[in-house]
Write an enzyme that holds these catalytic residues in place. Structure first.
Site, PDB file in Angstrom:
ATOM      1  N   ARG A 104       3.137 -47.642  16.969  1.00  0.00           N
ATOM      2  CA  ARG A 104       3.585 -47.286  18.316  1.00  0.00           C
ATOM      3  C   ARG A 104       4.986 -46.709  18.269  1.00  0.00           C
ATOM      4  O   ARG A 104       5.907 -47.345  17.771  1.00  0.00           O
ATOM      5  CB  ARG A 104       3.546 -48.510  19.244  1.00  0.00           C
ATOM      6  CG  ARG A 104       3.932 -48.156  20.673  1.00  0.00           C
ATOM      7  CD  ARG A 104       3.568 -49.237  21.652  1.00  0.00           C
ATOM      8  NE  ARG A 104       4.403 -50.409  21.549  1.00  0.00           N
ATOM      9  CZ  ARG A 104       4.477 -51.356  22.485  1.00  0.00           C
ATOM     10  NH1 ARG A 104       3.736 -51.252  23.567  1.00  0.00           N
ATOM     11  NH2 ARG A 104       5.255 -52.398  22.340  1.00  0.00           N
ATOM     12  N   THR A 108       8.315 -43.510  23.131  1.00  0.00           N
ATOM     13  CA  THR A 108       7.288 -43.027  24.065  1.00  0.00           C
ATOM     14  C   THR A 108       6.230 -44.081  24.370  1.00  0.00           C
ATOM     15  O   THR A 108       5.467 -43.937  25.328  1.00  0.00           O
ATOM     16  CB  THR A 108       6.575 -41.802  23.486  1.00  0.00           C
ATOM     17  OG1 THR A 108       5.838 -42.191  22.313  1.00  0.00           O
ATOM     18  CG2 THR A 108       7.574 -40.718  23.109  1.00  0.00           C
ATOM     19  N   ASP A 200       4.215 -59.954  19.532  1.00  0.00           N
ATOM     20  CA  ASP A 200       3.716 -58.881  18.675  1.00  0.00           C
ATOM     21  C   ASP A 200       2.771 -59.495  17.647  1.00  0.00           C
ATOM     22  O   ASP A 200       3.202 -60.196  16.737  1.00  0.00           O
ATOM     23  CB  ASP A 200       4.886 -58.173  17.983  1.00  0.00           C
ATOM     24  CG  ASP A 200       4.433 -56.947  17.205  1.00  0.00           C
ATOM     25  OD1 ASP A 200       3.600 -57.110  16.279  1.00  0.00           O
ATOM     26  OD2 ASP A 200       4.902 -55.842  17.512  1.00  0.00           O
ATOM     27  N   ASP A 203       3.531 -58.688  13.866  1.00  0.00           N
ATOM     28  CA  ASP A 203       4.677 -59.432  13.340  1.00  0.00           C
ATOM     29  C   ASP A 203       4.333 -60.897  13.116  1.00  0.00           C
ATOM     30  O   ASP A 203       4.733 -61.506  12.118  1.00  0.00           O
ATOM     31  CB  ASP A 203       5.861 -59.321  14.304  1.00  0.00           C
ATOM     32  CG  ASP A 203       6.539 -57.963  14.236  1.00  0.00           C
ATOM     33  OD1 ASP A 203       6.314 -57.233  13.248  1.00  0.00           O
ATOM     34  OD2 ASP A 203       7.282 -57.633  15.171  1.00  0.00           O
TER      35      ASP A 203
END
Length: 209
Positions: A104, A108, A200, A203
């Site tokens: 990602r 943006t 996340d 992660d």
């Protein structure tokens, strides 16, 4: 429109709460994601086709059911999707595994594709695209775009946690795809993370920041 289903089995919900906890470490997080994935694979495989086969028991010959041998492929969206593959293979060990690599763009929030590797006969397989999070829907949409471009056409998408925005976006882009999630959460925050979510997933699976 494809099916949308929240898999609310008590064991799935219990284990999902464990991995939502910020204090759950990498080892346990990884193990529980694997367990949830196995439970979800059991649920989403309910409509796999069966055929009659003759079998000889210790008592007599009989005709019973077995899987028709329909080809299956599991396609994780790298990185985080890798955490769901082994759970699926626990139940369907003969499945082939393809990979789609995306990241990602932090500015943006759009996904960027950098790697695609699929079985040669991907167009003949029932495909289970797996990614722990369905947030904006961008990665899932791009992954399915890439698969359709390669001739695939039979999809189910599996995630652990979905945001309403991601579900809506995926349904709009690919109305033929069934979506299965363990939870439909509240919304996305301004950074594109699911609330309350679980952070996340990549992660937390791999111990990175």
């Amino acid at each position: 429109m494809g099916k949308f289903e929240v898999l609310d089995h008590p064991l799935i919900q219990h284990k999902l709460t464990i991995i939502r906890n910020r204090d759950t470490g990498t080892k346990v997080f990884r193990e529980v994601v694997n367990e949830i994935s196995t439970l979800m694979a059991y649920e989403v495989s309910r409509d796999m086709p069966l055929e009659d086969v003759e079998v000889t028991t210790p008592i007599e010959k009989t005709v019973k059911k077995q899987l028709t041998g329909k080809k299956v492929a599991i396609v994780p969206i790298i990185r985080a999707g890798l955490g769901m593959v082994d759970g699926f293979l626990n139940l369907i060990p003969a499945a082939k595994v393809g990979h789609i690599g995306m990241y990602r763009d932090e500015k943006t929030l759009k996904p960027v594709e950098y790697f695609v590797k699929m079985p040669a006969d991907i167009d003949q397989r029932q495909i289970f695209v797996v990614d722990p999070m369905l947030a904006t829907g961008g990665s899932a949409i791009m992954a399915i775009d890439a698969l359709k471009h390669r001739g695939a056409h039979n999809f189910k998408f599996m995630c652990l946690v979905a945001a309403p925005e991601g579900v809506k976006a995926l349904q709009k882009a690919h109305p033929d795809v069934d979506i299965y999630t363990a939870a439909l959460d509240e919304k996305l925050n301004k950074d594109g993370y699911i609330m309350p979510g679980l952070g996340d997933a990549g992660d937390r699976l791999f111990g990175t920041k």
